[in-house]
Design a protein around this motif. Sequence first.
Motif, PDB file in Angstrom:
ATOM      1  N   LYS A  44       7.053 -23.132  20.485  1.00  0.00           N
ATOM      2  CA  LYS A  44       7.378 -21.801  21.110  1.00  0.00           C
ATOM      3  C   LYS A  44       6.701 -21.289  22.061  1.00  0.00           C
ATOM      4  O   LYS A  44       7.196 -20.536  23.135  1.00  0.00           O
ATOM      5  CB  LYS A  44       7.273 -20.564  19.789  1.00  0.00           C
ATOM      6  CG  LYS A  44       8.286 -20.758  18.649  1.00  0.00           C
ATOM      7  CD  LYS A  44       8.623 -19.528  18.053  1.00  0.00           C
ATOM      8  CE  LYS A  44       9.838 -19.382  17.188  1.00  0.00           C
ATOM      9  NZ  LYS A  44       9.765 -20.318  16.145  1.00  0.00           N
ATOM     10  N   ARG A  45       5.527 -21.784  22.259  1.00  0.00           N
ATOM     11  CA  ARG A  45       4.721 -21.390  23.295  1.00  0.00           C
ATOM     12  C   ARG A  45       4.842 -22.281  24.685  1.00  0.00           C
ATOM     13  O   ARG A  45       5.470 -23.154  24.676  1.00  0.00           O
ATOM     14  CB  ARG A  45       3.119 -21.767  23.136  1.00  0.00           C
ATOM     15  CG  ARG A  45       2.556 -20.924  21.970  1.00  0.00           C
ATOM     16  CD  ARG A  45       2.677 -19.435  21.913  1.00  0.00           C
ATOM     17  NE  ARG A  45       1.841 -18.777  20.813  1.00  0.00           N
ATOM     18  CZ  ARG A  45       0.778 -18.544  21.057  1.00  0.00           C
ATOM     19  NH1 ARG A  45       0.026 -18.686  22.271  1.00  0.00           N
ATOM     20  NH2 ARG A  45       0.223 -18.002  20.122  1.00  0.00           N
ATOM     21  N   ASP A  50      -0.008 -25.542  22.243  1.00  0.00           N
ATOM     22  CA  ASP A  50       0.656 -24.097  21.811  1.00  0.00           C
ATOM     23  C   ASP A  50      -0.501 -23.132  22.613  1.00  0.00           C
ATOM     24  O   ASP A  50      -0.925 -22.152  21.815  1.00  0.00           O
ATOM     25  CB  ASP A  50       0.255 -24.077  20.350  1.00  0.00           C
ATOM     26  CG  ASP A  50       1.397 -24.943  19.577  1.00  0.00           C
ATOM     27  OD1 ASP A  50       2.602 -25.125  20.130  1.00  0.00           O
ATOM     28  OD2 ASP A  50       1.031 -25.224  18.459  1.00  0.00           O
ATOM     29  N   ASN A 102       4.630 -16.638  24.281  1.00  0.00           N
ATOM     30  CA  ASN A 102       6.074 -17.183  23.606  1.00  0.00           C
ATOM     31  C   ASN A 102       7.240 -17.158  24.314  1.00  0.00           C
ATOM     32  O   ASN A 102       7.263 -16.418  25.393  1.00  0.00           O
ATOM     33  CB  ASN A 102       6.309 -16.268  22.365  1.00  0.00           C
ATOM     34  CG  ASN A 102       5.851 -16.725  21.079  1.00  0.00           C
ATOM     35  OD1 ASN A 102       5.315 -17.849  20.665  1.00  0.00           O
ATOM     36  ND2 ASN A 102       5.897 -15.880  20.131  1.00  0.00           N
TER      37      ASN A 102
END
Length: 423
Positions: free
Chosen positions: A213-214, A219, A223
Motif C-alpha cells: 500500500k505504501r 513500506d 498510502n
Amino acid sequence: MKILVLGGGGREHAIVKALARSVREPELFCAPGNPGIAAEASCLPDLDPTDTEAVVAVAREEGIDLVVIGPEAPLVAGVVDGLAAAGIRAFGPTEAAARLEGSKAFAKEAMAEAGVPTAGYRVVSAAEEARTELDGRSFPVVLKADGLAAGKGVLICFDREQADRAIELLFEEKRFGDTEVLIEDFLDGEELSLLAICDGERAIPLAPARDFKRIGDGDTGPNTGGMGSFSPVPGVGDETVQELSEKVHRPIVELMAARGTPFHGILYAGLMMTSDGPRVLEYNTRFGDPETQAVLPRLESDLVELFLEACEPGGLRDREVEFSDDWAVTVVLASAGYPESSSSGDVISGLEEAATGAEVVHAGTAAVDGEIVTAGGRVLNLTGLGPDVATARRRAYDAASVVEFDGKQMRNDIALAAVEEES
Ligand code: AMP
Ligand code: GLY
C-alpha cells in the motif's frame, strides 16, 4: 454472449483479459475502458459507469447479457439495482449489500452481529467528541472516515499531536466530506487480501494475495491505491484459506441473506494477521486493485461461468474455483507526483518489449496521436508468472525496467520478502 465491464483501470483490464479466455468466447465491451483494454474489448469512453440510466440505456442498445462492475462507486450508487430493475443481469452487490464497503460503521456493526473478529472501535461524529475519546488512549490509534475515500481516509496516528491533526483534517477541514469517524485500535501484523465470490448464499474463496500500500520501499511514505501485489502467499495454503473464509466471509454472507439483502459479487476481506489471530480491517465489495492483476492470471476456472453462477441465488452450489500452481507478481508503475498528484501526457515506450515476458496491464494510460501516454497516478501494471516466486518476480521487474516514461515511479521490493521466505 455480450458482456459489458464497467471501469477503466488495471483491475478492469485484468478482468477483461480473464473473460476473453472463456470457452464462451464472449463479445466484450468496457466503459470507459483504456487503450490496453481496447485491444480486447470495444471501449465506450463516454459512458459514465456511475450513471445508472445511461448504463441501462447502453446495455439495452447493445443487447448486453451481463454487466460486470469493477469499481466501488457504481456499486454504492446502485447501478446493480437499476440494471436488475431493467431485467439486465449484473455481477456485483446491490446498493444495500455494497454498504459493507460504502460505510465502515455499517461494516463494523455487521461484523459484530456476525461474530467476525475485527479491531475495537468507537464511532464519533464531532471533533470535541473525538478529542474526549482520545484522552487517556494509548498510541498508535487509527482514525477512519466512514465513507468511501479511495484508500486515503485512514489515518494512522502515532501520538496525540498526529491524532489532533487528523481530527482537524476530518472534522474541521472536512477532507472527506461530512462524515462520521471511527476511532480504531491499532493492529500489528502482516496483511492479507482474501477475496471470495458470493452467490447470495455462500462464499467461495479465491487465491490469497498480498498488496503493497505504501509508495516507498520498505513500506515507507504515504498510502497509495496499491503499488504491487503477488499471489499466492507463503504460509497461506488451501486449508488456511478455507479456515479464514469460514471466519471472515461465510458469517457475513449468511447475515446479509438473513437480513434480506443477499450479497452477490466479490467480497474482499482486508485482513491483519495478528499474533491473536486474523482480524478484518475492512471489507470491499469488489475485486482489489492491484490484487486482481496477480490473482486472475492464475485462474483456471472459466470466469464467465463463475460470474453467471454467482448472479443466481445459490448458483455456485459446490463449485470449486481452480488456480494454477504458478506464482504471479505484479509491479505497478506510477507517474510523477503520485500519490499526492499525478502527471499526464508523458510518452511511454517499451510496451511491446515488456509484453514478451510479462502481462502488460494498462491502468492510467491514454492514446494521443498514435502514442501511449500517462493519464493518471497508477499508469501500468506488469505481471510476471512463473513456477516459483523468484522467477515470477524477475519477469515482472524485467518488464518494468524496459518500460520508460518521464517521472516513472515503482517500488523495488514487491514480493522480495516472499522470495526470501521461499528460498
Ligand atoms: P482500510 O481502508 O480500512 O483497509 O485501511 C487501509 C490501510 O490502513 C490498511 O490496509 C492497513 O494498512 C491500515 N489500517 C487500517 N486499519 C488499521 C488498524 N486498525 N491497524 C493498523 N493498520 C490499519
Ligand atoms: N488494493 C486495495 C484495494 O483494492 O482496495
